[in-house]
Structures are given as C-alpha cells and as structure tokens.
Design a protein around this motif. Structure first.
Motif, mmCIF file in Angstrom:
data_model
loop_
_atom_site.group_PDB
_atom_site.id
_atom_site.type_symbol
_atom_site.label_atom_id
_atom_site.label_comp_id
_atom_site.label_asym_id
_atom_site.label_seq_id
_atom_site.Cartn_x
_atom_site.Cartn_y
_atom_site.Cartn_z
ATOM 1 N N ALA A 166 0.846 -1.191 0.000
ATOM 2 C CA ALA A 166 0.000 0.000 0.000
ATOM 3 C C ALA A 166 0.885 1.244 0.000
ATOM 4 C CB ALA A 166 -0.897 -0.012 1.227
ATOM 5 N N PRO A 167 0.444 2.290 -0.683
ATOM 6 C CA PRO A 167 1.239 3.519 -0.714
ATOM 7 C C PRO A 167 1.273 4.184 0.662
ATOM 8 C CG PRO A 167 -0.881 3.865 -1.770
ATOM 9 C CD PRO A 167 -0.792 2.407 -1.439
ATOM 10 N N ASP A 168 2.356 4.883 0.926
ATOM 11 C CA ASP A 168 2.485 5.632 2.173
ATOM 12 C C ASP A 168 1.813 6.988 1.968
ATOM 13 O OD1 ASP A 168 3.125 6.834 4.534
ATOM 14 O OD2 ASP A 168 5.281 6.892 4.173
ATOM 15 N N THR A 169 0.690 7.176 2.625
ATOM 16 C CA THR A 169 -0.039 8.436 2.482
ATOM 17 C C THR A 169 0.322 9.425 3.589
ATOM 18 O OG1 THR A 169 -1.943 7.527 3.662
ATOM 19 C CG2 THR A 169 -1.969 7.347 1.251
ATOM 20 N N PRO A 176 -8.583 9.864 3.441
ATOM 21 C CA PRO A 176 -9.230 10.020 2.136
ATOM 22 C C PRO A 176 -9.971 11.336 1.907
ATOM 23 C CG PRO A 176 -9.614 7.825 2.968
ATOM 24 C CD PRO A 176 -8.964 8.603 4.077
ATOM 25 N N GLY A 177 -10.261 12.098 2.925
ATOM 26 C CA GLY A 177 -10.896 13.402 2.732
ATOM 27 C C GLY A 177 -9.912 14.502 2.377
ATOM 28 N N HIS A 178 -8.618 14.185 2.340
ATOM 29 C CA HIS A 178 -7.578 15.182 2.070
ATOM 30 C C HIS A 178 -6.975 14.950 0.677
ATOM 31 C CE1 HIS A 178 -3.993 17.621 2.508
ATOM 32 N NE2 HIS A 178 -4.533 18.128 3.609
ATOM 33 N N PRO A 179 -6.779 16.012 -0.106
ATOM 34 C CA PRO A 179 -6.211 15.856 -1.457
ATOM 35 C C PRO A 179 -4.862 15.124 -1.491
ATOM 36 C CG PRO A 179 -6.989 18.101 -1.143
ATOM 37 C CD PRO A 179 -7.100 17.416 0.188
ATOM 38 N N TYR A 216 -4.684 11.299 -2.083
ATOM 39 C CA TYR A 216 -4.747 10.829 -3.471
ATOM 40 C C TYR A 216 -3.470 11.160 -4.229
ATOM 41 C CZ TYR A 216 -9.473 10.184 -1.987
ATOM 42 O OH TYR A 216 -10.568 9.786 -1.263
ATOM 43 N N LEU A 217 -2.887 12.311 -3.945
ATOM 44 C CA LEU A 217 -1.618 12.685 -4.567
ATOM 45 C C LEU A 217 -0.540 11.651 -4.248
ATOM 46 C CD1 LEU A 217 0.144 14.921 -6.011
ATOM 47 C CD2 LEU A 217 0.673 15.698 -3.701
#
Length: 140
Positions: A3-6, A11-14, A17-18
């Motif tokens: 999974a990508p490191d966010t 998910p409510g923050h741009p 997704y970036l």
C-alpha cells in the motif's frame, strides 16, 4: 505490491490521493462512518426533527431522508467520474516525480469522499432513530 504511504493523510484530504491512496468504494466509506460513529453535519437538524410531535416528525424526517438520498446518489455518481479522472491522471503522470502540490482531481476526490461520508453519517443517524408508526403510511 504494498500500500502507498499516504503520510497519515486520510481520504478526505487531497494529498491522500496525490500520494497514491486508494479510491474507497462506497461500502467501505459507509463502514468507516459506522466505525467512527459519525452522524454528519446535519445532526442537530435531524435530532430536532426527531423531537417534533407527529405528524410533523415523520414529515420532517422523511423530507431529510429524501434530501440525503438524493445527495448521496449525486455524490456517488460524481465520485465515480472523478475516480476515473484520477486513474487517468495517475496513468499520464506515472513516470513523473511527485508534484509539490495537488492537482484539482485530488481536491475533487477529497471533497466527494467528504460529501459521501457526511451523507452516510446522516443516514446512520436517521436509521438509528426509534421508528414510530406513521398513520399516513398505514393509509397507503
């Protein structure tokens, strides 16, 4: 594939997704709402309507439910459109370094997620209210 490191973004923050965060299906969003016990920004309005005497109570709650369901349908439809745009954006920019700011598609995803999250919160609250027999329903 991991999974990508966010970086802790939700998910409510741009930036979620970036940074490559997954697009959550509506069922997962509703599950998150239930886990958090979130009731939506219309919580006070819904509770106020629930405290009215009949038949105003039923009419008010039905009106709110209809509004929320209409909003949810529109938001899910737009969420799917924006998800397709996000996937296209990611394909087009796959070989490029991570930008220093989010694109409009990232913002749109965050906003649509938040709108759906709120709609599900309203529905969860409406569904949790004690049901009262509505004499008008019996006539139908």
């Amino acid at each position: 594939m991991s999974a990508p490191d966010t970086l802790g973004y939700q998910p409510g923050h741009p930036w979620y997704y970036l940074l490559g965060g997954d697009v959550l299906p509506p069922k997962s969003i509703r599950f998150e709402v239930r886990l958090e016990g979130y009731k939506g920004y219309r919580r006070d309005e819904i509770l106020s309507a629930a405290n009215k005497a009949e038949p105003q109570r039923s009419q008010s709650l039905r009106k709110i439910r209809d509004e929320v369901m209409r909003s949810l349908r529109l938001n899910i439809s737009r969420y799917r459109e924006v998800a397709r745009e996000l996937h296209a954006y990611r394909r087009e920019h796959a070989d490029q370094p991570l930008p220093t700011c989010s694109a409009s598609v990232h913002t749109s995803m965050g906003l649509k997620f938040s709108h759906i999250y709120n709609d599900f919160g309203h529905l969860e609250l409406l569904d949790s209210l004690p049901q009262q027999v509505d004499l008008f329903d019996l006539l139908l």
